[in-house]
Design a protein around this motif. Structure first.
Motif, PDB file in Angstrom:
ATOM      1  N   THR A  29      89.122  23.942   7.542  1.00 12.05           N
ATOM      2  CA  THR A  29      90.310  24.413   6.824  1.00 12.05           C
ATOM      3  C   THR A  29      91.396  23.338   7.183  1.00 12.05           C
ATOM      4  N   GLY A  30      92.426  23.461   6.500  1.00 14.38           N
ATOM      5  CA  GLY A  30      93.452  22.624   6.897  1.00 14.38           C
ATOM      6  C   GLY A  30      94.052  21.704   5.946  1.00 14.38           C
ATOM      7  N   ARG A  48      92.381  22.026   1.774  1.00 17.25           N
ATOM      8  CA  ARG A  48      93.798  21.697   1.708  1.00 17.25           C
ATOM      9  C   ARG A  48      94.720  22.907   2.222  1.00 17.25           C
ATOM     10  N   GLY A  49      94.119  23.726   3.112  1.00 17.10           N
ATOM     11  CA  GLY A  49      94.929  24.556   3.965  1.00 17.10           C
ATOM     12  C   GLY A  49      94.183  25.910   4.391  1.00 17.10           C
ATOM     13  N   GLY A  50      94.809  26.869   4.717  1.00 18.33           N
ATOM     14  CA  GLY A  50      94.032  28.317   5.102  1.00 18.33           C
ATOM     15  C   GLY A  50      93.779  28.270   6.719  1.00 18.33           C
ATOM     16  N   ASP A  51      94.118  27.205   7.430  1.00 15.94           N
ATOM     17  CA  ASP A  51      93.503  27.215   8.876  1.00 15.94           C
ATOM     18  C   ASP A  51      94.367  28.322   9.492  1.00 15.94           C
ATOM     19  N   GLY A  77      98.601  23.400  -2.808  1.00 14.58           N
ATOM     20  CA  GLY A  77      98.001  23.277  -1.775  1.00 14.58           C
ATOM     21  C   GLY A  77      98.142  24.750  -1.083  1.00 14.58           C
ATOM     22  N   TYR A  78      99.379  25.549  -1.229  1.00 11.18           N
ATOM     23  CA  TYR A  78      99.528  26.700  -0.977  1.00 11.18           C
ATOM     24  C   TYR A  78      98.430  27.490  -1.389  1.00 11.18           C
ATOM     25  N   PHE A 106      95.106  29.529   0.682  1.00 12.33           N
ATOM     26  CA  PHE A 106      95.006  30.993   0.544  1.00 12.33           C
ATOM     27  C   PHE A 106      93.456  31.303  -0.080  1.00 12.33           C
ATOM     28  N   GLY A 107      93.027  30.556  -1.176  1.00 11.42           N
ATOM     29  CA  GLY A 107      91.850  30.880  -1.461  1.00 11.42           C
ATOM     30  C   GLY A 107      90.652  30.339  -0.702  1.00 11.42           C
ATOM     31  N   ALA A 108      90.864  29.330   0.125  1.00 13.18           N
ATOM     32  CA  ALA A 108      89.994  28.786   1.127  1.00 13.18           C
ATOM     33  C   ALA A 108      89.952  29.850   2.247  1.00 13.18           C
ATOM     34  N   PHE A 109      91.143  30.320   2.710  1.00 10.43           N
ATOM     35  CA  PHE A 109      91.094  31.362   3.833  1.00 10.43           C
ATOM     36  C   PHE A 109      90.460  32.730   3.327  1.00 10.43           C
TER      37      PHE A 109
END
Length: 512
Positions: free
Chosen positions: A380-381, A387-390, A430-431, A435-438
Motif C-alpha cells: 500500500t501507499g 497509490r495509498g491506503g497505508d 490517488g485518494y 481508499f479502495g486499496a484499503f
C-alpha cells in the motif's frame, strides 16, 4: 421557503489566489502567527485564519479587513458568530480595542466563504445514535444550529461528528508537560520518534525539519527516510545542516531504495527508539505543540494505540490549492474523539470508514503495537500501484486488535497542498484509489471482517455516492453530478482494489 427564520444570506464569491493563511488566538488580540509558529506582520485584505482560544483550535474562518487590525477583528467576529465556543466560554474574547471594548462586526465580506465553517463543537450524534459526552475544551455539549448551505457560506459542523465519541478530561494544555495532567508531573513524557519520508523535495523538507526542531517537546528524535531518490540532494541537506547537531533532538538520515511510502515508513520504524512513532510528510509544517498534544491521549488511556490530529492548509497561493481546500482537504473537525470496537458508534459503516479517523501526514502509534502489526503493508501507499491506503489500513488494524484510536485536534499540522491542477487531479484520484486499496487490504489482513463488510456493502455504496455529491459542493448540478475532483476520487475508488492486487504481486516478486 419553510419556517419563520430569516432568509439565507447570499453566498460570498469564491476566493481567488493568493489567499494568505494566518493563525490567531482570541486571547491575544491583534497578534498574527505564521503557519507552523512564529510571529508575522499583519496582513491586510482577505485572509483565511485558524482561530484558537488559549491555544485550542476552534475552526477556520475567512474574513476581509482594510488593515491588519481590521482583519484580525473581522476574523474574531466571524469566529464568535460561527463557533459557539468562541463566545460561550470567554465572553469578550477576540474583541480588540481599548480595555477590550466591543467592536461591531465588519459587515459584508467578514464571513467564511472558502468552505463550510466547522464548529469547535461538532454535532456528535445527530440522529445516528452516536454517544454524546461532555467534551474537553470550551463550549462542550453545545450543538450549533445547522442552517441552509448556499455557496461556500458558513455552516456548523457536519452532524455525523465522524462517528466517534467525545473524549473527556482536560488533558495537557499547549506547552505543558504532557505527563503532568495524569501522573502529577512525577514521571517524564514518553519518548517519540518522528519519521518523515521524503522524495526529491529537499526545499520543502528543510522547512519541515526547521519546524520539527522548534517543537516544545522534551524527548524526541527525527528520522528522515529518503525514498528512492533521484539524486543526493536530500542526503547532503540532512547530513550537512541537521545531522550531528550538539543541541536539540537527534536527526538521522536513512535511505530506502525501493519506492513506496509504506516501505519508507517501515524503514524508519525499524530503527525508531521512541515509545511512540509519529509520522508526518515532507510538505508539512508542524505546530510547536504538536508532539505534546499527540502524547496526551496515549497518557490518558493505555488502551489507545493510535492518535491522529488536525491538518490545515499552510498556504493557498494557487487556484489549485484553493480548489482542494473547497473540496474538503484533510479536515476532520475540532472536537477530540475516540473510536473503538468496545464502544462502537452507530455509524453503520464503522470501522471501514477509516478515512474519518485521520490522515497519514499527522498520525502516531505505540511503537510496540505497530511492530506487532508487522508495520505498514508494503503493498500500500504512494509510490505503489495501490497509490495509498497505508495509513487507513493501519488505523483499521489498530481497531481490529481491540485498541482505541483517538483524534486530537490540538495536534496541528499545516499542509502544503499541490500547487498545480494536474498534481491536484492526480492527488484526488490517488485518494480514491487509496481508499479502495484499503478495503481490499483490510480483508486480506483481517478476513474475519468479511461478513461485517458484506453487511455494510450496500450502505457503503450509498455513502460513497452521497459523499461525492456533498464534496462536489456548488459545482454540482441539479441532478447531483459531482465535480471533476469528486468524479476522479470515485474513479480511483473503483480502481483501488485492482491496484492493491497488482501491488501485492509485485511485492511477492520483490521478495524472491
Amino acid at each position: 421557503m419553510t419556517g419563520g427564520g430569516p432568509p439565507a444570506a447570499a453566498p460570498s464569491p469564491a476566493p481567488h489566489a493568493p489567499l494568505p493563511v494566518v493563525d490567531i488566538d482570541l486571547a491575544e488580540p491583534g497578534a498574527f502567527r505564521r503557519p507552523g509558529g512564529g510571529a508575522r506582520p499583519g496582513p491586510s485584505g482577505r485572509a483565511l485564519g485558524l482561530v484558537r482560544l488559549h491555544g485550542r483550535p476552534l475552526g477556520m474562518a475567512e474574513a476581509c479587513g482594510g488593515g491588519p487590525e481590521e482583519l484580525w477583528q473581522a476574523l474574531a467576529d466571524a469566529a464568535r458568530r460561527d463557533f459557539p465556543a468562541a463566545e460561550g466560554e470567554h465572553g469578550a474574547a477576540g474583541r480588540a480595542g481599548p480595555a477590550g471594548s466591543p467592536r461591531p462586526a465588519r459587515g459584508p465580506g467578514s464571513g467564511a466563504s472558502l468552505r463550510p465553517a466547522r464548529s469547535a463543537v461538532p454535532a456528535v450524534g445527530s440522529g445516528a445514535g452516536e454517544v454524546r459526552r461532555p467534551g474537553r475544551g470550551p463550549g462542550s455539549g453545545r450543538r450549533p444550529a445547522r442552517g441552509p448551505r448556499s455557496g461556500g457560506g458558513p455552516r456548523a459542523a457536519r452532524g455525523t461528528g465522524f462517528g466517534g465519541r467525545r473524549r473527556t478530561g482536560r488533558g495537557a494544555r499547549p506547552g505543558e508537560d504532557p505527563g503532568a495532567a495524569h501522573r502529577g508531573g512525577t514521571a517524564g513524557p514518553p519518548s517519540i520518534s518522528v519519521i518523515v519520508a521524503t522524495r526529491n523535495r529537499a526545499g520543502m523538507l528543510r522547512d519541515c525539519l526547521d519546524s520539527l526542531l522548534a517543537l516544545d517537546y522534551p524527548r524526541y528524535e527525527v528520522i528522515v527516510v529518503d525514498n528512492a531518490p533521484a539524486d543526493t540532494s536530500t542526503e547532503h541537506l540532512v547530513r550537512r545542516e541537521y545531522a550531528g547537531r550538539r543541541d536539540g533532538p537527534t536527526v538521522r538520515y536513512l535511505r530506502e531504495p525501493v519506492p513506496g511510502l509504506a516501505r519508507a515508513h517501515n524503514r524508519g520504524l525499524a530503527v525508531a527508539d521512541g515509545d511512540i512513532a509519529a509520522f508526518t510528510d515532507d510538505d508539512t509544517l508542524v505546530d510547536p505543540h504538536w508532539l505534546t498534544a499527540l502524547a496526551e491521549p496515549f497518557l490518558a488511556d493505555p488502551r489507545t494505540g493510535c492518535v491522529t490530529g488536525l491538518i490545515v492548509p499552510a498556504e493557498l497561493d494557487t487556484e489549485a490549492q484553493i480548489a482542494l481546500e473547497r473540496h474538503g482537504a484533510f479536515g476532520k473537525g475540532y472536537a477530540p474523539l475516540t473510536w473503538s470496537l468496545r464502544e462502537p458508534p452507530a455509524d453503520p459503516l464503522f470501522p471501514f470508514t477509516a478515512g474519518r479517523f485521520g490522515s497519514g501526514a499527522n498520525m502516531a502509534f505505540r511503537t510496540e503495537l505497530l511492530h506487532g502489526l508487522g508495520g505498514f503493508d508494503p503493498a500500500t501507499g504512494t509510490g505503489t500501484p495501490a497509490r495509498g491506503g497505508d495509513d487507513l489500513l493501519a488505523f483499521f488494524r489498530v481497531l481490529a486488535r481491540g485498541r482505541s484510536l483517538a483524534y486530537e485536534p490540538t495536534a496541528i499540522v499545516w499542509h502544503r497542498h499541490r500547487r498545480t491542477h494536474e498534481a491536484l487531479a492526480a492527488q484526488a484520484y490517488g485518494y480514491g484509489a487509496g481508499f479502495g486499496a484499503f478495503l481490499a487490504a483490510a480483508l486480506a489482513h483481517e478476513p474475519r471482517m468479511l461478513p461485517a463488510l458484506l453487511r455494510r456493502l450496500s450502505g457503503g455504496v450509498r455513502y460513497a455516492i452521497a459523499r461525492n455529491r456533498e464534496r462536489a459542493g456548488p459545482a454540482a448540478g441539479p441532478d447531483g453530478t459531482p465535480s471533476s475532483l469528486a468524479r476522479l476520487e470515485l474513479r480511483g475508488l473503483l480502481y483501488g482494489p485492482f491496484g492493491y492486487l497488482r501491488s501485492r504481486l509485485i511485492e511477492r516478486r520483490t521478495r524472491r
